[in-house]
Design a protein around this motif. Structure first.
Motif, mmCIF file in Angstrom:
data_model
loop_
_atom_site.group_PDB
_atom_site.id
_atom_site.type_symbol
_atom_site.label_atom_id
_atom_site.label_comp_id
_atom_site.label_asym_id
_atom_site.label_seq_id
_atom_site.Cartn_x
_atom_site.Cartn_y
_atom_site.Cartn_z
ATOM 1 N N VAL A 1 0.834 -1.217 0.000
ATOM 2 C CA VAL A 1 0.000 0.000 0.000
ATOM 3 C C VAL A 1 0.866 1.264 0.000
ATOM 4 C CG1 VAL A 1 -1.753 1.267 1.313
ATOM 5 C CG2 VAL A 1 -1.836 -1.231 1.212
ATOM 6 N N ALA B 1 2.043 0.195 -6.548
ATOM 7 C CA ALA B 1 0.574 0.180 -6.452
ATOM 8 C C ALA B 1 -0.024 1.237 -7.379
ATOM 9 C CB ALA B 1 0.143 0.423 -5.006
ATOM 10 N N ASN C 1 -5.743 0.153 -1.500
ATOM 11 C CA ASN C 1 -5.142 0.313 -2.836
ATOM 12 C C ASN C 1 -6.174 0.779 -3.866
ATOM 13 O OD1 ASN C 1 -2.369 -0.240 -2.607
ATOM 14 N ND2 ASN C 1 -2.740 -2.442 -2.474
#
Ligand SMILES: Cc1cc2nc3c(=O)[nH]c(=O)nc-3n(C[C@H](O)[C@H](O)[C@H](O)COP(=O)(O)OP(=O)(O)OC[C@H]3O[C@@H](n4cnc5c(N)ncnc54)[C@H](O)[C@@H]3O)c2cc1C
Length: 456
Positions: free
Chosen positions: A53, A58, A107
């Motif tokens: 995260v 991401a 996310n």
């Protein structure tokens, strides 16, 4: 600007910089594109639900996933929107599912949905014994990993970019701008982007005297089951991920067969991804524990790829504005999904005003996926050459021409899937050698199909 390396990341970089108005040259050391890490992967277009995260990885996966969906129809690129199930096989794994769903939401993947063991079985009735729960990730999809990258590079080329093969970057001098020494001559560039994948650290050392990261190749072996097995699973079946790897996946492919893998094996060799019988047998046993009905199905191919992992987990993207140098290193296991997002991110690191192309040209890629009509179903295709994968003479001819023609037999396989089916080229190898005679940079030998059948 110069992009070093024509893997999926270099192809996406070439596209983004060309569309934004830069004059781009791609320098590739091999005689074909996608000859490194990008030649063998699981072909999953990830949502990034399980990415660490708050990381660049991401962000790039999320952006890459979105852009692929946005451009794919215009380029004729496939998307098998099957979704994934993250399946827990023990009570301990089941206890970890809520935290994984929280991470997915952090996310930006907020459509994940928990499933009881019974609900999981309803969605995938052929799962083996011991399912303890799962969650669904609807956005995880399957693509053709090669046509995507070919399309990115083809779009760069038809809009003015240049591609040089056999152009290994051997060194470079920066004096206000770069003078790159390559195996195919000297190249001048104001910006150099290092997308050399498994050789990223070596290229950085050659250019700057020392590398800020170290590549540690991580091998992944796969087993491919025949097309008859594809009906056994609708979703991408993911395990609860480990610290280092996403674990062994069972999924269909866009071409209609069923894939099991990859392993995660550290090695020093950057060039060879050797297969070994014991590991392949382990994969087969694992697959048959997940889907017991697989036991009656044939394995048609095995292959392995190398991830450009480094000593750290994250991507190693670093810009040195004073030298006009950007490293895009360590794109280890999510580069296919992140490539378009990474390219936009890297473009943002170059503080150069450019005029984006007003009306760029778009390439139309041939469809090889089973999800849409294929060329063998249309008239005038010259007949089928590869019967296992139903590849026509017209498709082979198209792959040998156009803005990005195949230059090696492996490149022809990636563009058409010839010899990648049940018989692994036993039937069509000689005919392909005849068709390609004098037309490849590295000639195909009549027995190449069966000799090279398993390499990618
Ligand atoms: C087993 C496995 C499974 C995977 N599964 C997935 C998946 O399902 N989804 C996903 O998103 N990602 C997946 N990946 C990750 C993905 O394949 C990689 O992240 C991606 O291919 C990395 O691409 P790249 O362009 O950075 O490197 P590469 O593909 O290695 O490209 C680098 C290029 O640089 C060239 N080069 C090297 N040195 C030089 C030099 N000196 N001069 C000029 N050229 C040079 C090489 O020849 C090569 O063509 C997987 C990877 C593996 C191995």
């Amino acid at each position: 600007m110069a992009v070093i390396g024509a893997g999926v990341v270099g192809c996406a970089l070439a596209r983004r910089f060309t569309l934004d108005g830069a004059r781009v040259v791609v320098l590739e050391k091999a005689e074909e594109v996608l000859d490194g890490a990008s030649k063998a992967n699981s072909a999953i277009l990830h949502t990034g639900f399980d990415a660490p995260v708050g990381t660049l990885e991401a962000d790039c996966i999320r952006a890459g996933h979105a852009e692929y969906r946005e451009i794919r129809e215009r380029m004729g690129l496939p998307l098998l929107e099957c979704g994934a199930l993250v399946v827990a096989w023990t009570a301990e794994e089941a206890a970890r599912l809520p935290a994984l769903m929280d991470a997915a939401r952090a996310n930006g993947v907020d459509d994940v949905a928990p499933l009881t063991a019974a609900e999981t079985r309803t969605l995938e009735p052929r799962l083996g014994a011991g399912v303890a729960g799962a969650f669904r990730v609807p956005g995880e999809s399957l693509i053709d990993p090669w046509s995507a990258a070919h399309a990115y590079l083809a779009q760069a080329l038809i809009n003015g970019a240049e591609l040089r093969y056999g152009a290994e970057v051997l060194g470079g001098r920066f004096e206000g701008s770069w003078s790159l020494a390559t195996a195919a001559g000297t190249v001048a560039a104001r910006l150099v982007v290092n997308a050399a994948g498994l050789y990223g650290d070596i290229v950085e050392e050659r250019l700057t005297g020392a590398s800020t990261f170290q590549i540690r190749p991580r091998k992944g072996q796969f087993v491919v089951y025949d097309k008859t097995a594809a009906a056994l699973a609708d979703h991408i079946l993911l395990p609860v991920p480990g610290e280092r790897t996403k674990g062994i996946v069972v999924c269909r492919t866009a071409w209609g067969n069923l894939l099991v893998g990859p392993t995660a094996e550290e090695q020093d060799d950057r060039a060879t991804a050797a297969l070994d019988g014991a590991t392949l047998e382990m994969l087969r046993q694992r697959a048959e524990a997940i889907l017991p009905a697989l036991a009656g199905h044939e394995v048609t191919a095995v292959y392995a790829g190398l991830r450009p992992a480094t000593e750290e987990k994250g991507y190693r993207v670093r810009a040195d504005a004073s030298r006009g140098y950007i490293a895009v290193g360590g794109i280890r296991s999510t580069g296919l999904s992140a490539a378009l997002g990474l390219a936009t991110h890297v473009r943002g690191l170059w503080d150069e005003p450019l005029r984006p192309l007003a009306d760029p040209l778009w390439p139309e890629m041939p469809n090889l996926a089973e999800t849409a009509p294929r060329d063998w179903e249309r008239p005038g295709n010259g007949g089928i050459v590869c019967h296992c994968e139903r590849v026509t003479r017209r498709e082979v001819e198209a792959a040998l021409t156009g803005p990005l023609p195949a230059r090696t037999f492996a490149g022809l396989k990636r563009r058409t899937r010839v010899t990648m089916g049940r018989c692994q080229g036993f039937a069509c190898g000689a005919e392909l050698a005849e068709i390609t005679a004098g037309r490849l940079a590295q000639p195909m030998l009549p027995d190449a199909a069966t000799r090279e059948g398993g390499d990618d």
